[in-house]
Design an enzyme around this catalytic site. Sequence first.
Site, PDB file in Angstrom:
ATOM      1  N   HIS A 270      -4.302  12.982  -8.683  1.00 28.67           N
ATOM      2  CA  HIS A 270      -4.736  13.494  -9.990  1.00 28.67           C
ATOM      3  C   HIS A 270      -4.674  15.030 -10.079  1.00 28.67           C
ATOM      4  CE1 HIS A 270      -6.060   9.445 -10.296  1.00 28.67           C
ATOM      5  NE2 HIS A 270      -7.293   9.591  -9.856  1.00 28.67           N
ATOM      6  N   LYS A 368     -18.011  14.188  -4.936  1.00 26.08           N
ATOM      7  CA  LYS A 368     -18.880  13.123  -5.442  1.00 26.08           C
ATOM      8  C   LYS A 368     -20.308  13.629  -5.343  1.00 26.08           C
ATOM      9  CE  LYS A 368     -15.606   9.807  -5.350  1.00 26.08           C
ATOM     10  NZ  LYS A 368     -15.106   9.180  -6.584  1.00 26.08           N
TER      11      LYS A 368
HETATM   12  C1  BG6 Z   1     -10.038   7.289  -9.124  1.00 17.40           C
HETATM   13  C2  BG6 Z   1     -10.715   7.557  -7.792  1.00 17.40           C
HETATM   14  O1  BG6 Z   1      -8.665   7.459  -9.005  1.00 17.40           O
HETATM   15  O2  BG6 Z   1     -10.533   8.176 -10.099  1.00 17.40           O
HETATM   16  C3  BG6 Z   1     -12.214   7.481  -7.935  1.00 17.40           C
HETATM   17  O3  BG6 Z   1     -10.287   6.612  -6.836  1.00 17.40           O
HETATM   18  C4  BG6 Z   1     -12.692   8.353  -9.059  1.00 17.40           C
HETATM   19  O4  BG6 Z   1     -12.847   7.851  -6.722  1.00 17.40           O
HETATM   20  C5  BG6 Z   1     -11.922   8.049 -10.334  1.00 17.40           C
HETATM   21  O5  BG6 Z   1     -14.057   8.119  -9.248  1.00 17.40           O
HETATM   22  C6  BG6 Z   1     -12.324   8.989 -11.448  1.00 17.40           C
HETATM   23  O6  BG6 Z   1     -11.692   8.627 -12.617  1.00 17.40           O
HETATM   24  P1  BG6 Z   1     -12.219   9.169 -14.005  1.00 17.40           P
HETATM   25  O7  BG6 Z   1     -11.208   8.705 -14.987  1.00 17.40           O
HETATM   26  O8  BG6 Z   1     -13.581   8.575 -14.198  1.00 17.40           O
HETATM   27  O9  BG6 Z   1     -12.283  10.641 -13.867  1.00 17.40           O
END
Ligand code: BG6
Length: 513
Positions: A270, A368
């Site tokens: 991401h 986290k």
């Molecule tokens: C996921 C991760 O790809 O994205 C997670 O594996 C994370 O650990 C999540 O919590 C977060 O996604 P978003 O869309 O809630 O920011």
Amino acid sequence: MTVSEVQERNPLAGGPGGVVGAELTDYTMLVAEPASLVIFGITGDLSRKKLIPAIYDLAHSGQLPPDFDLVGFARNITDVKARLCESVREHARTPFDPAVWDQLAERIHLVQGSFDDTVAFARLSARLAELDVRRGKPGNYVFYLSVPPSSFATVCDQLAITGLNRNAHGWRRVVVEKPFGHDLTSSQALGVALERVFPPSSIYRIDHYLGKETVQNILALRFANGMFEPLWNNRHIDHVQITMAESVGVPGRAGYYDGVGAARDVIQNHLLQLLALIAMEEPVAFDADSIAAEKIKVLSATELLGPLAETSARGQYGAGVENGVPVTGLADEAGFPADSATETFAAMTVGVATRRWAGVPFFIRTGKRLTRRTTEIAVTFTPPAHGATAARGAAVSNVLVFRVQPDDGIELHIGAKRPGGGMHIQPVSLGMDFRSVFDPAPEAYERLICDVLRGDATLFPRREEVEWSWRVIDPLLEHWAGCDRPDNYPSGTSGPESAERILSRTGRAWRQL
Ligand code: BG6
């Protein structure tokens, strides 16, 4: 097939939807054709929380293809439809409408079997063929691998054995979810396993961040406006901060998260994708090939800035609070060994070795159980170096912030004169909230599933992007493997002390969470 033909054949299909203003993608080329979507692992968490609700939302807004069928493949198919209905009620974005659900439920078919069961795959193949004949459709199949990566190769091999990967008439597409390996070598092996069975153009790798509207807006803001590009370089930008902070921990996720950690979980994918969109050159067109080409150039020029002991940090949450509620640390959570060295916080500094970006640090952090949930990209401009304001120390570093979530929007921090005598400069902020301007945006998975069905690969990272991203973080993972445990930080704080030093040693500071 034209949009009107599609709408004629299926009341659930609404075509690409109205677009006001100039359209950068030629959607008439990309109407979804009749197709069947097969979900391997339909009873799993992702399917329950994201995929099925998104498919329901697409049905609700009339965006499923004509003659759509959903085939779920799972070991245990008892009560699956009732469970899927529950998950739609719980997680769909749009209100639950029994009529829409009933129509969709009629199109859901289940095949029982395990991933290594060739006979079950033969049953799947027969069921798909039967649906094609029943609806007179050409055999367009999407195979969604909502399964652990250790099962990717098994499922692909079974698809090859039954010949389901080959298309005599329609098309075949395969969708895979991260993690795409745990380092460069394993990622390459995965790429090879997939490409043995499907051509690269049929492989859709999901990075759900790219399905978020605010993320796509980065390109719109940069390239559809004239005022940013002239400043978008190392002469005017001091540094960039990319933050993805989450308030939740990882209870119940030990099976996936332990040994993976924050850098592999979200930075490799991401956050480096966000960096690529911020740093890439303007693509020659807004299509999959042109955008991928530019992202690949950026990622291949991206490198860690060292010395790593000073420019990076990792941490693991200890006991503390989550949204005001007392919580235990990771080591006391079910499934994690007491001596787990998995990081729940990671921060690093990277540079992009191009003429545009040389000398501009990109600070990336994620964690986290931090103070609050926020994902943002903050571009800090260099303050004026000369003139009366600079001389008086009143010059301001303008900051352009892309707020990805939760309050998606854009803000620009500038300095303004405070009313009254004298010339006192005060930081103020200009802002735009997407929600106050646009209708609610579709969920990332709605957009991405819709795009796979239409064959639009623009929002899916290519194999090269994934591999370049591993090349960026692998040296850091190796460095950490040779270090002591991650630093402890209490749940509900902004992360370990060591992360603050990454910026303070350069005379800068992280934006407050
Ligand atoms: C996921 C991760 O790809 O994205 C997670 O594996 C994370 O650990 C999540 O919590 C977060 O996604 P978003 O869309 O809630 O920011």
